[in-house]
Write an enzyme that holds these catalytic residues in place. Sequence first.
Site, PDB file in Angstrom:
ATOM      1  N   TYR A 123       0.679  -1.379   0.337  1.00  7.60           N
ATOM      2  CA  TYR A 123       0.007   0.605   0.220  1.00  7.60           C
ATOM      3  C   TYR A 123       0.703   1.304  -0.204  1.00  7.60           C
ATOM      4  CZ  TYR A 123      -4.760  -2.698   0.853  1.00  7.60           C
ATOM      5  OH  TYR A 123      -5.610  -3.560   0.875  1.00  7.60           O
ATOM      6  N   LYS A 174       2.524 -14.910   5.011  1.00  9.91           N
ATOM      7  CA  LYS A 174       2.767 -15.711   4.335  1.00  9.91           C
ATOM      8  C   LYS A 174       4.453 -16.055   3.531  1.00  9.91           C
ATOM      9  CE  LYS A 174       0.576 -18.224   0.120  1.00  9.91           C
ATOM     10  NZ  LYS A 174       0.162 -19.137   0.997  1.00  9.91           N
ATOM     11  N   ASP A 207      -3.475 -17.989   3.826  1.00  5.82           N
ATOM     12  CA  ASP A 207      -5.262 -18.502   3.856  1.00  5.82           C
ATOM     13  C   ASP A 207      -6.029 -19.639   4.695  1.00  5.82           C
ATOM     14  OD1 ASP A 207      -2.392 -19.192   2.780  1.00  5.82           O
ATOM     15  OD2 ASP A 207      -2.758 -20.579   1.904  1.00  5.82           O
ATOM     16  N   ASP A 231      -5.833  -5.789   5.608  1.00  4.85           N
ATOM     17  CA  ASP A 231      -7.137  -4.458   4.804  1.00  4.85           C
ATOM     18  C   ASP A 231      -8.434  -6.143   4.530  1.00  4.85           C
ATOM     19  OD1 ASP A 231      -8.550  -3.564   3.784  1.00  4.85           O
ATOM     20  OD2 ASP A 231      -7.654  -3.522   1.814  1.00  4.85           O
ATOM     21  N   ASP A 235     -11.958  -7.424   7.444  1.00  4.24           N
ATOM     22  CA  ASP A 235     -13.587  -6.816   6.590  1.00  4.24           C
ATOM     23  C   ASP A 235     -13.638  -8.364   6.705  1.00  4.24           C
ATOM     24  OD1 ASP A 235     -13.109  -4.106   5.439  1.00  4.24           O
ATOM     25  OD2 ASP A 235     -13.895  -4.527   3.620  1.00  4.24           O
TER      26      ASP A 235
END
Length: 336
Positions: A123, A174, A207, A231, A235
């Site tokens: 970002y 990850k 994941d 992010d 949500d």
Amino acid sequence: MKNVVLIPGDGIGPEITNSVTTILEKAGADVNWVRAKAGLTAHEELGTPLPDETIEAIEEHRIALKGPLTTPVGAGFRSVNVALRQKFNLYSNIRPAHTLPSIESPFRDVDLVLFRENTQGLYIGKEQWIEEGENKKHSEAIAVVTEEASRKIITAAFEYAKQHERKKVTLVHKANILKLTTGLFLEVGRKVAKEYPEIEFEDLIVDNMAMQMVMRPRQFDVVVTTNLFGDILSDLASGLVGGLGVTGAANIGDDAAMFEAVHGSAPDIVGKNLANPLALLFSSLMMLEHIDQKAVAENIRKAIYKTLVEKKVYCTPDIGGEGTTSTFTQAVCDNI
């Protein structure tokens, strides 16, 4: 009295902002609002989505409450939210997700708080086109993860767990694929965890984390992760308890803080008195706690919960009620 910069935002922003300020005034919050503009409305009126006056106000008062802002997709000006987080180094994005009374969800007793590193990763916006010849396009994006920023957000998560008597911190990464960037994040996390031996620490690949959150969300307490993963997962966490319309958010740095509704500006219901102010209202409670007005925040929270139990009459349609912004606001005020 604490001065707080108030940015109503776009779309339904002014409507839900009016609801929140009415409720806080009724509860006796010791706040003086310093109004400022940002977003699409500011761009149309002043030619910039982030006026200098708004930046100067936040620089002076160091606390802001912000409604939803419209950001053009694909083209146009860059996200004001990202710009403010980077300008004031608001490195800690905090998104609680709690099960609420009478809000429909297949999950019960969810009570997790997600910490997202707010200034780095993909970002930072470092993207470029690479020329490959005629009729070919090649784009690249650069992610940045530093030891310093990683330590700050991970320490913030552990400190929150310690202060709120939380028992576990889960670090999401990850590192099996992104070995240098999220690998560094994991490495720092393991070091910080040793400084808090009383708090359980675990790490999960992103994941697997997504799957676990929708299978057994109650296993999570405090979660900390990088910018992009945070992010997405924040949500997802909101979805477990009813959506973005019922969860608050804070962006906190070492010497400034911004509290905001992270849902959209909902232009389709502007002016219809149907906007749900809960997300901004819960964000304002996080703000009150941040400025040491915890008793006022708890009083409002109890009034909200009582109103939700009676939601059919008072609450807006998006959360199963038959009421309006005005009826919800009045009900919360009456319950304070």
